[in-house]
Every structure is written in structure tokens, then in C-alpha cells.
Design an enzyme around this catalytic site. Structure first.
Site, short mmCIF file in Angstrom:
data_model
loop_
_atom_site.label_atom_id
_atom_site.label_comp_id
_atom_site.label_asym_id
_atom_site.label_seq_id
_atom_site.Cartn_x
_atom_site.Cartn_y
_atom_site.Cartn_z
N CYS A 12 0.82 -1.21 0.00
CA CYS A 12 0.00 0.00 0.00
C CYS A 12 0.85 1.26 0.00
O CYS A 12 2.07 1.23 0.02
CB CYS A 12 -0.88 0.01 1.24
N GLY A 38 -1.23 0.90 -4.89
CA GLY A 38 -2.45 0.21 -4.50
C GLY A 38 -3.63 0.69 -5.30
O GLY A 38 -3.88 1.89 -5.35
N ASN A 113 1.03 0.72 5.69
CA ASN A 113 1.69 0.02 4.60
C ASN A 113 2.66 -0.97 5.21
O ASN A 113 3.55 -0.58 5.96
CB ASN A 113 2.45 1.02 3.71
N GLY A 114 2.44 -2.24 4.92
CA GLY A 114 3.31 -3.27 5.47
C GLY A 114 2.50 -4.49 5.82
O GLY A 114 1.41 -4.69 5.28
N TYR A 253 10.73 -3.33 -8.70
CA TYR A 253 9.45 -3.19 -9.39
C TYR A 253 8.49 -2.18 -8.80
O TYR A 253 7.83 -1.43 -9.52
CB TYR A 253 8.73 -4.55 -9.42
P1 5GP Z 1 3.87 -12.76 -14.83
O1 5GP Z 1 4.45 -13.21 -16.11
O2 5GP Z 1 4.61 -13.26 -13.67
O3 5GP Z 1 2.40 -13.10 -14.77
O4 5GP Z 1 3.95 -11.18 -14.82
C1 5GP Z 1 5.18 -10.55 -14.83
C2 5GP Z 1 4.95 -9.08 -14.86
O5 5GP Z 1 4.28 -8.71 -13.67
C3 5GP Z 1 6.22 -8.25 -14.92
O6 5GP Z 1 6.15 -7.41 -16.03
C4 5GP Z 1 6.21 -7.42 -13.65
O7 5GP Z 1 6.49 -6.07 -13.95
C5 5GP Z 1 4.82 -7.52 -13.13
N1 5GP Z 1 4.76 -7.63 -11.67
C6 5GP Z 1 5.70 -7.99 -10.79
N2 5GP Z 1 5.24 -8.00 -9.54
C7 5GP Z 1 3.96 -7.61 -9.61
C8 5GP Z 1 2.96 -7.39 -8.64
O8 5GP Z 1 3.16 -7.60 -7.46
N3 5GP Z 1 1.77 -6.95 -9.10
C9 5GP Z 1 1.53 -6.71 -10.43
N4 5GP Z 1 0.34 -6.25 -10.81
N5 5GP Z 1 2.46 -6.93 -11.37
C10 5GP Z 1 3.66 -7.38 -10.97
MG MG Z 2 5.56 -5.32 -15.82
#
Ligand code: 5GP
Ligand code: MG
Length: 474
Positions: A12, A38, A113-114, A253
Site C-alpha cells: 500500500c 495500490g 503500509n506493510g 518493481y
Molecule cells: P507474470 O508473467 O509473472 O504473470 O507477470 C510478470 C509481470 O508482472 C512483470 O512485467 C512485472 O512487472 C509484473 N509484476 C511484478 N510483480 C507484480 C505485482 O506484485 N503486481 C503486479 N500487478 N504486477 C507485478
Molecule cells: Mg511489468
């Protein structure tokens, strides 16, 4: 029964401001700037010095706050705000934050957040003592501790925080003050600033300060409480700072590239991750293609280091959001196709290096690789700017249970096979940690290396509070 179908989500963003006539609007703008932290729900609690009131709702910040709602909140001198994360469709508003409660000390609103790993233990304890809980968030536990320590201790907040285990960046709004708290490990970011009106504010990320025209003052220290009131700003410690456990995934990320997190600009770190990746995984190719948007910074670094030209071969449709929260795989695949459009001329007949920040479940990545193959890619070399994610996170990143993480039970070759790429290279753990400025053991990389800073033998999993509540109702 409330909140039964809801997974407690913790990834968050928070914000707080004291003594600014524009508090509600500042909170709105700050939350908008932190929307990436979030997208499930958003909320703002305000105080006019006498009374707290809150508005929370499901959805994106502009969906939750109409002009009318904001107007209603705008006659206030202080505010806190919260963005909440979700990866699933099932959600209820009971768990939306800030939580606002009346207790023996008056009113309090809190945004978190946490993730507290001892939330269940604490909740059980307090329910036995007769406390009644209304949500299934770990955050509500904090309010109950605060209430029960109110009369018996000189500093109820310090007493409360000393019982919490895990990751927490917190904002508390009372009618006479704002309290800003960061856990002793500094797991999540939290910074202080001053608004154009000269008021003190706090936010998860500096991008929120920039958005409201605030000046960055400093980070909240691990183990510190910062109190902001009409008397000014003061600071006290509730715990000795521990060996830091800054979440490295914020850099990989999660955080906004323009933010300064743990003392470094995220974009710069990501470019370095890309450069390191190129050093580690050289391959002959024609173009370096970023996976938008999250892979772009690392791809830039990769191209620079490798000398291979950088080209945008996948164009995002900016009006399609949140592919992750589509309930079925079919819908997710369609969403990926709609969201990411391939530029055939850049791809066709070429040996391409695709750079992305991470692979979690592997499902969206696989769909994207298929698209590239259909567009005529001769070879696909996938490069990921972090190591394989093999372990669950108990400290605030919403990684699914290990069974859903593609890397948990597969070798890199098997993953390459599943994704349908000619080669796959993940950045090594050492390589990743060499790109950030603090010593290696000042970061939490448990999702990669399984080394947890706190004992997680009995962690609170996302659904534990739901399961617990179910049991109670049987
Ligand atoms: P996957 O292939 O694992 O389904 O998706 C990979 C993508 O998900 C990557 O482009 C990365 O930027 C993104 N990603 C990484 N961690 C998260 C997350 O916690 N939430 C979301 N929405 N995307 C994520
Ligand atoms: Mg991505």
C-alpha cells in the site's frame, strides 16, 4: 459477517499532512501520485481539529473521490490517506483504510503500509479479552492495542508499537496531532516533507511530495515516531533501529521510478540493474526491447551496456489498466493482447532481447512471448532484472502462495521452456545487490533467497484472519 471473502492486502501507500488548509486536496493528489502502490481501494480521513471524518471506497483514487466528496472533506486542517493493493477481484470495503475508530482516547484514524506477522496472535489475545473486531486486516489490531494501553501507560503509542512484529509504515491522525511511524527495520519507505504552505507532511514515496509541490525533508528513521501538531514537529524512538531490512523489490518493481527510495532514485537503480544484467548475460542479438512499462528502465541500462540498440517494440495501451485483477486466465490473456501492442517491423525477423523487471506467476509473460513469436521474432532472449522469486513475502509485497510462483518448483530451464523463449537469464542475487548503495545485509531479499529477518515459522498468511473469523462463527 464482514470481510469474509477478502484477502488482507498490504502492498500500500500512505500519506499524512498537518495544519494545511488544503489538506484534503493534498491527500487526494498524493494518493493519485501513489496509485501504483495500490489500486483496490483508496481513503482519506480528515480532521478540523474537533472531529475526524473519513471517506473510503473501492477503486482508483479518482473513482473514489468525486469533487463533491472532496468538497465535503475540504474544511479541514489535517488529513491522512491510504492506497490499498489487490490482485484479485473479490474485495469489500470494510477493510479499506484509513480505519477510523472511537476509543477511550477520542477518535483515531490509521493508515498502514506493510504486514504484521504477529497479527493473528495479537487478535486472538484481544478477542479473548472481549475486544470486538470489525475487519480482517492486521491494521485493526493496532487500534485495539492503542485503546487498551491508553489508560495504563504513559505513552500508549510506544507501548503499542513495541508489540508489533513485521513491516509497518504508519500514519495516525488524532484531533490534536499526526503521528508518523516506521518499523525498526525500515522495511517500507516513508519520508517527511513540507508543503508549499509550510505544513509538515509524510508520504510513502517522494513522488507524492513532488506531486503536491512539497519539499523533501528526510526519511522517517527506522524505529522512530514523528509527531506533528500545532506545537510543531517532534521525534521520539520506540525501538532501537535494527539491522535494516529495506525491501529490495521496491527498487526492482514496486516504487515509482522518479521516487527516491532508501536514499536512491529508483530509475537510476533500475538502469544499473539492467547494465549488470547485460554484463552477466551477454548474447548476440539485433535489438533490446523493453517490456512496458516496468521493464523500461532496466532495458535502457541493458542496451547501454551491451551496445545493442534499444527500440520500443511493444507499445502499451494506456487506457487498459489492471490486467492482473482479471479473474480468469482467458480474460487475462485477452487483456494482455489488448494492453500491449506489438510493433511488427521492429520484431519481425529479428533476434530480440526482451528485458522485464520480474516474473511472478509467469502467465502474463508467457502470453507476451507468444505475441512476439507471432509477430515474427527469430529468437527471443528474455532477461529479468532480479533473481527468480521463489519464496513468499510476509512483509508487505503481495506475492501469492509459493504454489503460484512459477520459480518455486522449476529450474530456470524449465521456466524458459514454459515461457517459450530461446534463452532466459535472471540477474544474480549478488549482481542485484551490487546495484544498490547500502551494504547487502541491509536489504530484505527474502523472496529471492528465503532468508527472513524475523522468525516466520508461524507467519500470518493473507487469509489467516479470514479463516480465523470463520472458525469463530462456526
Ligand atoms: P507474470 O508473467 O509473472 O504473470 O507477470 C510478470 C509481470 O508482472 C512483470 O512485467 C512485472 O512487472 C509484473 N509484476 C511484478 N510483480 C507484480 C505485482 O506484485 N503486481 C503486479 N500487478 N504486477 C507485478
Ligand atoms: Mg511489468
Amino acid at each position: 459477517m464482514t470481510g469474509m471473502s477478502e484477502e488482507a492486502k498490504h502492498k500500500c501507500g500512505v500519506f499524512g499532512v498537518w495544519n494545511d488548509p488544503d489538506s484534503a486536496h493534498l491527500a487526494y493528489t498524493a494518493l493519485y501520485a501513489q496509485q501504483h502502490r495500490g489500486q483496490e481501494s483508496a481513503g482519506i480521513a480528515v480532521s478540523d481539529g474537533k472531529l475526524l471524518q473519513a471517506h473510503v471506497g473501492m477503486g482508483l483514487v479518482p473513482e473514489v473521490f468525486s469533487t463533491r466528496v472532496l468538497d465535503r472533506l475540504s474544511d479541514s486542517k489535517a488529513a491522512i490517506g491510504h492506497n490499498r493493493y489487490s490482485t484479485t477481484g473479490s474485495s469489500v470495503s470494510d477493510n479499506a483504510q484509513p480505519l477510523l475508530r472511537e476509543y477511550i482516547g477520542g477518535q483515531v484514524a490509521v493508515g498502514h503500509n506493510g504486514n504484521l506477522i504477529n497479527a493473528l496472535v495479537l487478535r486472538e489475545l484481544y478477542e479473548r479479552r472481549g475486544h470486538i473486531f470489525r475487519t480482517t486486516t492486521d491494521t485493526e489490531v493496532i487500534i485495539h492495542l492503542l485503546a487498551s494501553h491508553h489508560l495504563s501507560h504513559t505513552d500508549p503509542l510506544v507501548e503499542t508499537l513495541q508489540h508489533l512484529q513485521g513491516a509497518y509504515s504508519l500514519v495516525f491522525l488524532f484531533n490534536d496531532r499526526l503521528e508518523v511511524v516506521r518499523d525498526p527495520w525500515g522495511w517500507r519507505p516513508l519520508v517527511l516533507g513540507t508543503t508549499p504552505n509550510g505544513a509538515y507532511c509524510a508520504a510513502s514515496e517522494t513522488v507524492a511530495l513532488d506531486a503536491i509541490g512539497a519539499k523533501f525533508v528526510r526519511e522517517v528513521e527506522p524505529g522512530e515516531i514523528v509527531t506533528i501538531s500545532d506545537k510543531g514537529i517532534s521525534s521520539r524512538r520506540f525501538a532501537e533501529p535494527q539491522q535494516p531490512a529495506h525491501c529490495i523489490f521496491e527498487h526492482v518493481y514496486f516504487a515509482n521510478p522518479s521516487s527516491k527510495v532508501f536514499g536512491e532514485t529508483v530509475q537510476i537503480v533500475r538502469e544499473k540493474l539492467g547494465e549488470k544484467l547485460a554484463e552477466e548475460s551477454h548474447v548476440e542479438a539485433d535489438v533490446v526491447i523493453p517490456m512496458p512499462d516496468s521493464g523500461r528502465s532496466a532495458a535502457l541500462g541493458y542496451a547501454r551496456q551491451s551496445g545493442i540498440q534499444f527500440r520500443e517494440g511493444i507499445v502499451p495501451n494506456r487506457y487498459v489498466g489492471r490486467t492482473f485483477i482479471k479473474p480468469t486466465q482467458d480474460q487475462r490473456n485477452t487483456a494482455v493482447q489488448l494492453k500491449l501492442n506489438v510493433v511488427r517491423e521492429v520484431i519481425d525477423g529479428n533476434r530480440i532481447i526482451v528485458v522485464d523487471d520480474s516474473v511472478v506467476r509467469g502467465t502474463t509473460t508467457r502470453a507476451k512471448m507468444e505475441q512476439l513469436r507471432r509477430a515474427g521474432a527469430k529468437e527471443i532472449h528474455l532477461r529479468i532484472s532480479c533473481p527468480p522469486i521463489r519464496n513468499p513475502c510476509y512483509f508487505g509485497i503481495d506475492f501469492q502462495d509459493p504454489a503460484q510462483l512459477i520459480a518455486t518448483s522449476r529450474t530456470v530451464e524449465q521456466i524458459a521452456d514454459f515461457l517459450g523463449v530461446d534463452s532466459l537469464h535472471y540477474l544474480t542475487l549478488d549482481g542485484m545487490l551490487s546495484c544498490v548503495k547500502h551494504p547487502k545485509d541491509h536489504y530484505c531479499a527474502s523472496c529471492f533467497n528465503g532468508e527472513y529477518r524475523l522468525n516466520v515459522d508461524n507467519p500470518v498468511n493473507k487469509l489467516d484472519l479470514e479463516r480465523y473469523q470463520l472458525k469463530m462463527f462456526k
